[in-house]
Design a protein around this motif. Structure first.
Motif, short mmCIF file in Angstrom:
data_model
loop_
_atom_site.label_atom_id
_atom_site.label_comp_id
_atom_site.label_asym_id
_atom_site.label_seq_id
_atom_site.Cartn_x
_atom_site.Cartn_y
_atom_site.Cartn_z
N ALA A 1 -12.95 -1.69 -6.54
CA ALA A 1 -12.89 -2.53 -7.76
C ALA A 1 -11.66 -3.63 -7.42
CB ALA A 1 -12.30 -1.90 -9.10
N GLU A 2 -11.68 -4.66 -8.34
CA GLU A 2 -10.77 -5.64 -8.06
C GLU A 2 -9.14 -5.21 -7.89
OE1 GLU A 2 -11.31 -8.79 -7.39
OE2 GLU A 2 -13.20 -9.00 -8.13
N THR A 3 -8.88 -4.10 -8.47
CA THR A 3 -7.37 -3.61 -8.43
C THR A 3 -7.41 -2.20 -7.78
OG1 THR A 3 -7.30 -3.04 -10.61
CG2 THR A 3 -6.51 -5.32 -10.09
N ASP A 4 -6.24 -1.70 -7.53
CA ASP A 4 -6.47 -0.14 -7.31
C ASP A 4 -6.31 0.54 -8.56
OD1 ASP A 4 -6.23 -0.67 -4.36
OD2 ASP A 4 -3.94 -0.54 -4.33
N GLU B 1 -7.86 -0.04 -11.43
CA GLU B 1 -9.27 -0.10 -11.86
C GLU B 1 -9.98 0.91 -10.99
OE1 GLU B 1 -12.80 -0.70 -14.02
OE2 GLU B 1 -10.59 -0.72 -14.75
N ALA B 2 -9.95 0.88 -9.81
CA ALA B 2 -10.77 1.68 -8.88
C ALA B 2 -10.16 3.14 -9.24
CB ALA B 2 -10.53 1.26 -7.28
N GLU B 3 -9.22 3.42 -9.33
CA GLU B 3 -8.85 4.83 -9.66
C GLU B 3 -9.26 5.21 -11.11
OE1 GLU B 3 -7.35 7.15 -8.16
OE2 GLU B 3 -6.61 6.24 -6.36
N ARG B 4 -9.49 4.19 -11.98
CA ARG B 4 -9.92 4.60 -13.43
C ARG B 4 -11.70 4.94 -13.01
NH1 ARG B 4 -12.45 2.38 -17.98
NH2 ARG B 4 -13.13 0.81 -16.73
N GLY C 1 -10.02 2.14 -4.09
CA GLY C 1 -9.01 1.07 -4.00
C GLY C 1 -9.70 -0.21 -4.14
N SER C 2 -8.68 -1.37 -4.14
CA SER C 2 -8.91 -2.85 -4.27
C SER C 2 -9.86 -3.07 -2.78
CB SER C 2 -7.92 -3.42 -4.36
OG SER C 2 -7.08 -3.35 -3.18
N PRO C 3 -10.38 -4.36 -2.57
CA PRO C 3 -10.51 -4.67 -1.36
C PRO C 3 -9.67 -4.51 -0.23
CG PRO C 3 -11.59 -6.04 -3.00
CD PRO C 3 -10.56 -5.08 -3.74
N GLU C 4 -8.73 -4.90 -0.31
CA GLU C 4 -7.63 -4.99 0.75
C GLU C 4 -7.19 -3.67 1.02
OE1 GLU C 4 -6.82 -7.47 2.86
OE2 GLU C 4 -8.34 -8.31 1.70
N THR C 5 -7.25 -2.70 0.07
CA THR C 5 -6.67 -1.26 0.24
C THR C 5 -7.87 -0.58 1.21
OG1 THR C 5 -5.40 -1.26 -1.61
CG2 THR C 5 -6.50 1.07 -0.70
N LEU C 6 -9.26 -0.80 0.88
CA LEU C 6 -10.38 -0.19 1.46
C LEU C 6 -10.71 -0.83 2.81
CD1 LEU C 6 -12.68 0.88 -1.43
CD2 LEU C 6 -10.98 2.22 -0.24
N ARG C 7 -10.21 -2.24 3.01
CA ARG C 7 -10.47 -2.66 4.13
C ARG C 7 -9.71 -2.13 5.23
NH1 ARG C 7 -11.49 -8.12 5.66
NH2 ARG C 7 -10.81 -8.78 3.70
N ALA C 8 -8.26 -1.92 5.00
CA ALA C 8 -7.45 -1.20 5.83
C ALA C 8 -8.03 0.39 6.12
CB ALA C 8 -5.83 -1.07 5.35
N ARG C 9 -8.25 1.05 4.89
CA ARG C 9 -8.51 2.24 5.26
C ARG C 9 -9.74 2.97 5.73
NH1 ARG C 9 -8.07 7.12 0.21
NH2 ARG C 9 -8.61 8.68 1.53
N LEU C 10 -10.69 1.93 5.41
CA LEU C 10 -12.31 2.24 6.22
C LEU C 10 -12.21 1.59 7.58
CD1 LEU C 10 -14.68 1.44 3.17
CD2 LEU C 10 -13.67 3.56 3.94
N THR C 11 -11.46 0.74 7.84
CA THR C 11 -11.48 0.16 9.02
C THR C 11 -10.83 1.09 10.20
OG1 THR C 11 -11.24 -2.11 8.38
CG2 THR C 11 -10.58 -1.56 10.72
N LEU D 1 -17.01 7.72 -18.11
CA LEU D 1 -15.47 7.50 -17.93
C LEU D 1 -14.43 8.11 -18.96
CD1 LEU D 1 -15.55 4.16 -16.36
CD2 LEU D 1 -15.41 6.20 -15.20
N GLU D 2 -15.22 8.07 -20.20
CA GLU D 2 -14.23 8.35 -21.39
C GLU D 2 -14.20 10.06 -21.26
OE1 GLU D 2 -16.10 4.71 -22.21
OE2 GLU D 2 -17.17 6.57 -21.50
N GLU D 3 -15.07 10.60 -20.97
CA GLU D 3 -15.14 12.00 -20.79
C GLU D 3 -14.26 12.58 -19.69
OE1 GLU D 3 -17.73 15.98 -19.70
OE2 GLU D 3 -18.83 14.04 -20.04
N ALA D 4 -14.21 11.76 -18.63
CA ALA D 4 -13.35 12.30 -17.57
C ALA D 4 -12.15 11.83 -17.88
CB ALA D 4 -13.94 11.45 -16.22
N LEU D 5 -11.53 10.62 -18.15
CA LEU D 5 -10.12 10.37 -18.64
C LEU D 5 -9.69 11.31 -19.60
CD1 LEU D 5 -10.73 6.47 -18.51
CD2 LEU D 5 -9.59 7.79 -16.92
N ALA D 6 -10.31 11.74 -20.32
CA ALA D 6 -10.10 12.85 -21.59
C ALA D 6 -9.83 14.04 -21.12
CB ALA D 6 -10.90 12.58 -22.73
N TYR D 7 -10.38 14.31 -19.86
CA TYR D 7 -10.27 15.79 -19.44
C TYR D 7 -8.99 16.62 -19.24
CZ TYR D 7 -11.86 20.12 -16.81
OH TYR D 7 -11.93 21.35 -16.60
N PRO D 8 -8.76 17.63 -19.91
CA PRO D 8 -7.67 18.41 -19.84
C PRO D 8 -7.28 19.15 -18.50
CG PRO D 8 -8.74 19.60 -21.13
CD PRO D 8 -9.71 18.49 -20.77
#
Length: 331
Positions: A231-234, A236-239, A288-298, A262-269
């Protein structure tokens, strides 16, 4: 540029239907075809409420007809469930209709539970092999393309349609076994890092180092299948990843429920032990964001020697799923 491909299980999302999941697969295939992805592979699973992909050979034809350039294949056909001749003929038909665009990925697992696997089998495996006749079926499948030894009872049979070659063969695996077997016979190899319990580096390197050229392949083709959400940000990707993480936790408990919203997952106890289990699984879900995944996947591709990455993205929001693949393509 490191080629990217797609592995699609046709996930069924909470509040949706398996029919919609199949249509979502077609829509995603058209989307990534325009983004420059190399392959689009379909999995085979049976009697599971969270995936709608029991017949990849049917979806391969539908997707190839709906796209222009992307290669389409199985990730994979679970060979113990099928007569090798039927696999050979179905994929020859696909190759005849879409020449140069079809891949045949083969798996050893049943893709389901034991009772359903028994219902799928055309014959019982020889008891002397502990119930495992995968090698016999694989050898027979290869013979259907290159010819049987002299005197073999199947030698007088010609697989249809005549004159059409089999698509390139890949073996799928999540351990050293398929890596070594792929190398020995000169086939391509795809490692399922997204659910394997061992690091990918060992099997991937073993495949490349042990590869023996054959009529199946002159050079190794090593594909690394990874779960990734971009996603655009880390944040948002985590969400977005919360749904996949809850689904994985449930699957490890034997609960094959549709992908939670997403609503169910975010509310899960989550309990402390469940949170700890999610933390342990972070190496198998790249978020993660594009830059985060660029480093990790590379770094992952370099450490494993992967020729390409095959991305599986479990997100119930189809717009966000399409956007994740678009952002990854830009990397």
């Amino acid at each position: 540029m490191l080629p990217l491909s797609v592995l699609d299980l046709s996930f069924v999302s909470s509040g949706s239907t398996p029919t919609q999941a199949l249509h979502d697969t077609l829509a995603l295939a058209r989307h990534v075809d325009g983004l420059g992805y190399r392959r689009y592979w379909l999995a085979e699973h049976h009697a599971l409420p969270n995936v709608a992909s029991p017949a990849p050979e049917i979806m391969i034809g539908q997707i190839a007809a709906a796209t222009q350039r992307i290669r389409v294949g199985s990730g994979g056909i679970m060979l113990p469930n099928h007569a090798p001749l039927m696999v050979a003929e179905r994929f020859r038909v696909l190759e005849a209709l879409f020449p140069g665009r079809i891949d045949l990925g083969i798996g050893r697992a049943p893709g389901t539970d034991g009772i359903t696997a028994r219902a799928l089998r055309r014959r019982e495996a020889p008891s002397g092999n502990g119930g495992d006749d995968f090698l016999d079926r694989l050898q027979e499948l290869i013979f259907w393309d290159g010819g049987f030894p002299e005197g073999h009872p199947f030698g007088q049979i010609e697989a249809s349609p005549a004159g059409v070659p089999m698509p390139p063969l890949f073996l799928l695996g999540s351990s050293d076994y398929s890596a070594q077997l792929s190398a020995q016979i000169g086939a391509g190899f795809a490692f399922a890092q997204h659910f394997s319990g061992i690091p990918a580096e060992g099997p991937m390197r073993a495949y490349r180092n042990g590869f023996t050229p054959s009529r199946l392949g002159a050079e190794p083709q090593a594909i690394l299948a990874v779960a990734a959400i971009c996603a655009e940000t880390d944040e948002e990707a985590e969400r977005l990843a919360s749904s996949a993480r809850l689904s994985t936790l449930r699957r490890e408990r034997g609960e094959y429920r549709p992908l939670p919203s997403l609503e169910e997952a975010l509310a899960y106890p989550y309990t402390p032990s469940e949170r700890a289990r999610i933390e342990q699984g972070r190496d198998r879900l790249h978020v993660g964001s594009p830059e985060t995944l660029r480093a990790r996947l590379t770094a992952l591709a370099e450490s494993t020697g992967a020729d390409e990455l095959m991305i599986v993205t479990a997100v119930p929001d189809q717009k966000a799923r399409h956007e994740s693949y678009r952002l990854l393509a830009q990397l």
